[in-house]
Each structure stands twice: as C-alpha cells, then as structure tokens.
Design an enzyme around this catalytic site. Structure first.
Site, short mmCIF file in Angstrom:
data_model
loop_
_atom_site.label_atom_id
_atom_site.label_comp_id
_atom_site.label_asym_id
_atom_site.label_seq_id
_atom_site.Cartn_x
_atom_site.Cartn_y
_atom_site.Cartn_z
N GLY A 231 -7.62 -26.44 -26.36
CA GLY A 231 -9.38 -26.04 -26.15
C GLY A 231 -9.25 -24.57 -26.86
CB CYS B 71 6.38 -31.98 -24.09
SG CYS B 71 5.09 -32.84 -22.51
CG ASN C 53 -2.53 -32.20 -21.00
OD1 ASN C 53 -1.27 -32.93 -20.88
ND2 ASN C 53 -2.12 -31.43 -22.24
#
Lengths: 299, 246, 299, 246
Positions: free
Chosen positions: A218, A131, A69
């Site tokens: 994930g 981030c 993402n």
C-alpha cells in the site's frame, strides 16, 4: 505506438499498467468488471508445483496507508492452472500475461517455469524469490545473492521466455541481489515485494495474523519502493518493473522517473477494483500537466 | 455482479449501545439475495469495511453494524446527507429454494441483521418463518419487534436470562419443529447450531477480508469441496460442505 | 511506582514515553510549550565530535502517513552541547536524559560517549549506528554485526552509564545485529531508525531531497517497527526501546505488547508538539479499556 | 510563543487563478509581528502546511496562499464554517525598528501577502510606505488596490508588461528613494533585490519545513552568524547576515 506504450524485455505494452500478482487472481474474474485488455498486461497469482491452501486465517490486517497480508501462496498448483485457469483467461484476455512463479526449491522453480513457459499465453515469467509469508523457502532465495543467481540460472535453462526476478525489499543491499540476478542471465527485475511487518490485537495481546508476521503493502511503502527502484536501475542495465504502493497516475510517473520500465499495481486493486483502468484513463492528462509527451521519454 | 456505487446517508442511529442502523439511498440493483454484503470505503482507512445487508428496497439499503474498532466508530459518527463509496452485491447469499414450508432462522448478536431480509423473502414466498434471536443481555436486544411485525414467530434468548429464554439459541431450538434452517452469528454459536440442528441448513460466516470480492485470497476457508473464499463463494455455506477449523 | 512506570536498564521511568532523537532538540525549547518533566525521559539530538551543519536543503518531504528527512546529524558538536545545551536543559529538566551519539569512526563514537558519559544529567547513552543520511559512516556500522559489536565494545570501555545501541531497519536480519550488540555488552537496544526512502519531484523529475535519499518515519513504518521489535525481543534478553511511527496511546500499548520496555516518539512530535503529554494523559484510560493494570505487566 | 489553536473558516475564496484568501476566526494572540507564519493541519496529510500571515485582528486571521500541490488544493476546497487546527505565532517576523521614515516594501507573487500586514503597521507607525508588487502577468495581480487603500504608494511590475512597469521588481527599485527595505518572494527575486538594494533591509525566506517550530532542523540555512532555522530564527533575516547558497 501510443503515448503510453512501453517495452518490457522486448515485448511492447500498450501501457505500463500491470496488476500485481496476488491481487488479480488469474484475471478472468476481473474481466466481469471491465475489459482487462485495456491493461498493459497482468501478473497472475503466484503458482507453485503442488496445490497450496496457504496460511491459516486471519491473513489480513489494516495498517496506516496500507495493509498486511499473509496469504502464503494459495494456488491450485501449476497443472490445474494450465488445465483450468489459463483456458478461462484465454476467453477474455488477448495479450501476453506474466506468469508469477514461486517455489520451495530450485528444482521446483525450474519445473513450474518449464511448464508455464510452454504456454503460448505466457509472455514473461516473474519468479518470486521474495515471498515473506512462507517458511523454508520464498524470501530466503531473495535475500542471498548466490541463491538468487542459482534460481535465475535454473529457470533460464528451461525456458526461452523472458525471465523477470521479483526481489525482496527485506535486505541490506538490494543492488547486490539485483546484480547477481542480472549476471545469472535474468532478462528483467520486478520490485518491491512486501515489507515484512506485524500487528498485535490489543484485546488478545497476540499477533493479529495467524502467521504472526505478514507483508506490508500500500501507499505506506511507496517511498521505500521508489528508493529501491532508483538504486537498482542505477546498478543494472536490464529493465525493472516498479511496484509498491502505487495508487494513482502521479505515482506511476514518479516510479518511472525513478527508472522503472513499467509498473505493477497491487494493494490498490483490493480497495478499488477499477483503479487500473482509472489510472490508464488519467495518465494522458497527468502527463500533459508535467510536460511529458511519451512515457518512453522518462526512461 | 458487484457494482461500485455512491450512496447517501438517510439515517445512521444507534439501536443499542454498540449496534447502529445505517440507511442509505442509492442503486441497490447489484444486490440479488439476502445474506450478501457491501464493502464500505472510509476516509483515512485503507481497507474497506464489509457489512452484511439487513434489508433493501429498490433505492434504499438498510445495514445494521456493530462498532468494534476505529473504522466502525468513525462510520457511526457520520451524518445524514454524507456520502459513502460502496462495493455492493458482494458474496453468495442465502439460497431460499431448500427452505421447505417451515424454515427456522437462528441469529446471534451482530449476526441477526442479514436474517431480517431473509425472513422477509421467505414470508413472501409463503413460508411459516420462525426466528430465534440470541443476545447476551436484554440491553443488547434489537429488531425483535421488527421480526414479529414481519410475521415471523420470534423467540428471544439471553445468556443472563434478563429477557426471553435464559441460555443460548440452541436451548430455544430444542423443542421447535422446522423443515430447514438458516443461521448467522459468532463462530462458537454456529458450531453449537451445527451440532444441535435436526435438519439441513445454511451458515453465514464472518472473516477478516482484504478486498471483499475474491481477489486477494485473504478470507479462504477449507470445505469438503475444497477451498472457498468467504467473500466470494461465501459468506453463506451449506451445512454439508462445512469443515470446522479446530 | 505508578501504573505507567517502567524500568530501563536499571533506571525507573515514571512512564515509557520518550521523545526520539532529532525531534526534540536538546529539550529546553519544548519546555516553553509544556513541563517536560512529565516525560519518562527524552533522547537528545544526535551529537558528534565536531559541529555539523548537516545536509543541503530540501531535507524534508511528505509521504503517505509519514515523512522523509535527510537532516544529516546537524548538531553543534559535543563540546558545545556540554558547555551550552546541557546547562540550558538543567534549568527545565530534572530527570536523567538519553544522550544520543553518532560518529564516523569507532574512535569518534568512543570519544563522544566518554565526554557525555561523564555528565551527571546523562542517564543513558543511545549510540546511533543507523543514520541513513550520512555517508561513509552512520548506517554502515549498523548493517554489519561485527562493526556493531566493535562500536559497542569501544563505547562500553569508556563509560559506566547504560549503553543503548540504536539499530537500523535497513538490514536483512536485524536479530543478527541485535545479538552481536548484546554479546558485545550492550545494556539495551532501541529500534527502529528510519527506513531508507526517496521521493521525486514530478516537475523537475529530480529527487526531492538534496541528499537524494532520506529516512522514512511516521505511522507508515509502525507495522515494520513492530515486527522488528517483536523479532529482537525474542532474540535478546536486554531491554528494547520500541520506536517507529508511534502516535497514540494504543500504539504505545501495541509496541509494548511486542516486547518493548519503553517507547520513543519521533515524527509525531513534529506534527503535534503536544503529542507526548497527550499520550501520557490518555494512557490510563486506554489501559483500562484493554484491562491493563500496570504497563510493567505487558513485558 | 507558539500556540496550538482551532480556527473556523470565515471565508476561503480565490483572488486569482491560483491565489486564495483564507479568513479564519479564532485567537490570534500568539502572533506578535508581521512576517510570522502559521502551520495548518490538513486531513490525510502528515506534515502541516506553513502559510505566512497576511493580516490579523484580535479575532480574525487573514492568510493568502497559493495552490501548489494536493495539500493546498485540498485547503482551497474547504468551506466556510469548517475548522482548522493551526500552530500560530511561528517564526521571527519583520523588525519595524530600523525602517526609517520612508521604507520600501518589495514583494513577488506569493511573497506579497506578509508585506500587507507589515505595510499596515509601518503606516500606523507614521512611515511613508512605498510598495513594489511584482507579478508575471496582469492576471496574477492581487492586493494592489488593498495596498493603495492602506495608503502605500504602490507600483506594479509584470514580466510580460501586461500591467504596470514591464520587467522585474528591481526595475521599479532603480529610481526610488528609500530609507530601508523589506522583501519577500521567490529566491531569485530576493537575490536580485539583494544586489539592487541601496540600503539595509530584511528578507523573508521560504523553505520546505518539517515541524515549523524549530524541532526537526529540516529548514536550516547558513548565515554569517552560523546556522539558523528558517522556521524559528527566520523566516526573516537581515541583509547583513545572509549567505546565499549558490
């Protein structure tokens, strides 16, 4: 205190299951799906001083056992969060929440934390210095121990709420950043944020994400997250929230055996919106299978 | 509201070289409007695959999808009787209220399916429905007869002129008279329709999604009324609120 | 020159497919399975000055879309490799091979490279400064640009063969190490080595690997490898061998679109011993699907 | 030499609570000795699962495996007619030559299966075969009758005494007279057999493997004749070459 209860920086959680920032919005939309009070807590969307639209799309790509993402901290800004999001959340969540904060300067981190720290709904501040999807900020604070310490000090100076620093895995030695945060007064740490990654579209031969790179999350990253949580919990004495690819009750136990005091569930919420209540329901039986009486015993 | 449900494959057959029709048995109660979509879990794939709803009855769901990658190719190999984990009732579908009595439906390629369920509901609402279905070539045409059998006046356009009107859907729009329009298709087509349209209307957009239910902010787009999520406030947006990303 | 041929540091390869070090032994055992001359080349087991048994077992653990290993550079030592392994290889492989070298000191790297560099079968030296599974050496050379440069210089001084430095992904900025190697005279780079990771046995609550941590490889790491190859090929002008989770022809194309001149296939050899010839056979058809005439065009 | 082959499931049924018998149809020509193993690819698992060969005919392979984790549990749910990708003929099996005329076979739990095929071959070679099969409790016993039907003199031991001789396999070894031995089982049992044995013999070892065919060095062990790979030079080692890791 039940079998699942844990303590995070002095606050008791009914269980260690915490939806991770950026996968749970500001909570109230998930409350349409299930009673979110079954959760230990949750970490809200990363909030900045100003509203942010985030990066251009595409922001999402598939990966083996995971996803990329590059949302880029889309959020309505701290003032709108306080005036609009938190009141909506108050109607469906009775527990203290984790306010996730991002910034592009030490001053911005401090300003946002000062505002959110005053909100009674906020139990902890999770300061995202990791981030990978915003430039001139974000991760750079998390890759340099001195910068990380400076952000920690600035935030600690403006709030009495426990401050949890969210660390980047994209570093040579995560324990150096962890120790710097602890020495600067951090009450806890959370890790890992996403691994900086990329995909290319074979048809266009160009990067699949408009931002070129994105963060991998994930199950693919779980063994890396586990290693870093193990290293950090052996290097510091403050509590650590473990995250990175957790998607079932067994993963929760493995992460807590690595030393995590609680866990955040991220990408799994996006493919199974009910995964958190499922894990909470499955934990007792899985604990029985491995002879674990109380989760606290794993610490 | 979104529901997670297991569906059983009733039919999964090709309509053209790359378009497949998937008929599923299960509880469709979460689906409340044409233009909504479902998000399908596939073994070995991390992200679900969003597919717009073509049509639904109480217990049967019809999806028409294009094989574009390993995920949809895997789906196309699944057999009758196999089960699928779906998130249903996703997104904000078409709003029938402003249709007027002569709505125009404009679909392009893989954008045609959601307009079929919409045509059905507009017709039962008593509208006179006209549909323009655009394709590249005659081989790619599907569901033209189904639209006609519903009772929609149906025009076909093909880029190469191998069937129907030669050209784009906008070439067919020119001489038509309509009270409102609904469209779905590739973004270049949507932009052309936006420019060519004489009335107000609704557009259905496609974007790469993470979750499909509004959690991840993966499919955000800018509108005149601020940022919206294609998967949640969308996929249908009204003409008046659209801001085209250059 | 065929559609698949590529150039690696001045040497033509029939195709870019190279089994990675540690997954192909010294080649001759795979020659019992298929004619290994179909390969572009292959990289031999990491070779050190002295024989090494490696780490204690268990050395292997499963991971989502991947595996962990902590073999720890088991090898018979450079003299035995030259006297016993290379002659066996000569009977079944006609092409230049890549000699993969590891060490625990700059002097050891130089000594092993000097010996192997003299062998006519050796086309390139791949210097592994990134092994995550050996202590007091291995990776530490690959995480510090100055150390990486020092190893590069020492090796270049003792051989005329092209020197390819194998980089670690367990760093904050892989381009800094890449540039340091290029400036020190490296002829090429290969990346990524494995990501440092860990698993815990839920039954014993202890690390699953005897070495505690191990290296993660397999499709799980592919998006991270792709990102680093992209970053490095944009930062240096010497050729880069891309590796990390490649397991099909599509992955090869994606990695070469990221800038790789050739690719190494690692973990995939362990689950499908025939994966390399399969990929070589599939490449032309997959290239057709994406309108690629010659692999060289992707550079 | 190793072969990669597709096999079809003929039977997959539980023998006890955790032991399953899997019968596969396919080409077994790569298997040349009892004690060798196969390596099975399972959907969604990266590493293959190594399982020792219990018995084989020209076109049928019998494997007996224990469900120890998600991989073997997944295997236990597979049905007749489904296909499996196997690497066959892996490892260095038992050597029958030194057996003498009265070999003793000593198996513990999941280590029993490979000894069945071995017993069969030793009997057809004309040996008088004695087998000791050790289990924890009566519920865990499997294949005792099969060994007897082959013609092997078979003793059962259970730790809790719920069947056969109470105690360990070594308790049954004491009073037996034999020319040679072959054993397979958990490492503590192998060590006890090593100490208790009056003759020379062969041991089959189990270790976590990466590839199963000698490429990754994941399963190396030290022997008096240097490092060996359990998957390649092993899994069977001779008593004389074993070095026990403390």
């Amino acid at each position: 205190m039940g079998r699942l209860s844990v303590n995070l920086c002095g606050i008791e959680l009914d269980n260690p299951i915490i939806p991770a920032s950026g996968t749970f919005g500001y909570g109230y939309e998930f409350a349409e799906l299930y009673d979110i009070n079954v959760l230990g807590s949750f970490s809200c969307k990363g909030t900045t001083l100003q509203p942010r639209f985030g990066n251009k799309t595409p922001r999402i790509a598939e990966a083996p056992s995971g996803m990329l993402n590059s949302v880029g901290l889309q959020n309505p800004g701290v003032d709108a969060v306080i005036s609009e999001e938190l009141p909506k959340l108050a109607e469906c969540f009775r527990k203290p929440m984790i306010a996730n904060v991002s910034g592009f300067s030490i001053e911005e981190y401090a300003a946002v934390c000062e505002k959110l720290g005053k909100e009674p709904q906020v139990g902890w501040l999770e300061v995202n210095i990791s981030c990978p999807n915003v430039h001139g900020g974000g991760m750079s604070f998390g890759t340099d121990p001195e910068m990380a310490a400076a952000v920690t000090k600035a935030v600690k100076a403006v709030t009495n709420k426990p401050v949890i620093m969210k660390l980047s895995p994209n570093v040579t030695d995560i324990t150096a950043v962890a120790r710097a945060c602890e020495d600067a007064g951090a009450d806890g740490l959370s890790l890992i944020n996403t691994l900086m990654a990329m995909r290319i579209d074979l048809r266009t031969r160009k990067p699949l994400l408009a931002n070129v790179t994105g963060g991998l999350s994930g199950p693919a990253v779980f063994p890396v997250a586990l290693r870093m949580v193990w290293q950090v919990t052996h290097a510091v004495s403050i509590p650590v929230i473990g995250m990175g690819g957790i998607s079932c009750a067994e993963d929760v136990l493995e992460m807590m055996m690595a030393g995590a005091a609680a866990v955040e569930i991220g990408a799994a919420n996006l493919t199974d919106p009910f995964v958190c209540p499922k894990i909470i329901a499955e934990l007792p039986a899985v604990m029985d299978r491995y002879g674990i009486n109380e989760l606290r015993d794993l610490k | 509201m979104m529901k997670q449900q297991i569906f059983t494959i009733i039919e999964n057959k090709p309509l053209t070289g790359s378009m497949y029709r998937l008929r599923l048995g299960g509880n469709t109660s979460a689906i409340t409007a044409p233009g909504q979509f479902v998000n399908i879990k596939l073994d070995g794939k991390f992200l679900r695959r969003p597919i717009s709803v073509c049509d639904r009855s109480g217990s049967m769901l019809t999806l028409i999808y294009k094989t574009v990658g390993s995920g949809t190719e895997q789906l196309s190999r699944m057999k009758k009787g196999e089960q699928l984990d779906l998130l249903t009732g996703l997104g904000n579908g078409y709003n029938l209220t402003p249709s007027g009595d002569r709505p125009l439906l404009i679909g392009g390629g893989a954008g045609v399916p959601p307009l079929f369920g919409l045509a059905d509901e507009l017709l039962s609402k008593g509208c006179k429905v006209t549909a323009i279905l655009g394709f590249n070539t005659a081989e790619e045409i599907f569901y033209a007869d189904e639209f006609r059998m519903l009772g929609a006046e149906t025009y076909i356009t093909t880029v190469d002129g191998s069937a129907g009107i030669k050209g784009f859907v906008t070439d067919a729009m020119k001489d038509l008279d309509y009270t409102y329009f609904y469209t779905c298709g590739p973004e270049p087509m949507l932009k052309a329709v936006y420019r060519a349209a004489k009335t107000d209307g609704q557009f259905s957009f496609e974007k790469r999604m993470g979750c499909g239910f509004g959690a991840c902010m993966g499919c955000s787009c800018r509108t005149i009324s601020g940022s919206k999520r294609i998967c949640k406030e969308g996929p249908v947006l009204e003409k008046g609120e659209i801001l085209w990303e250059d």
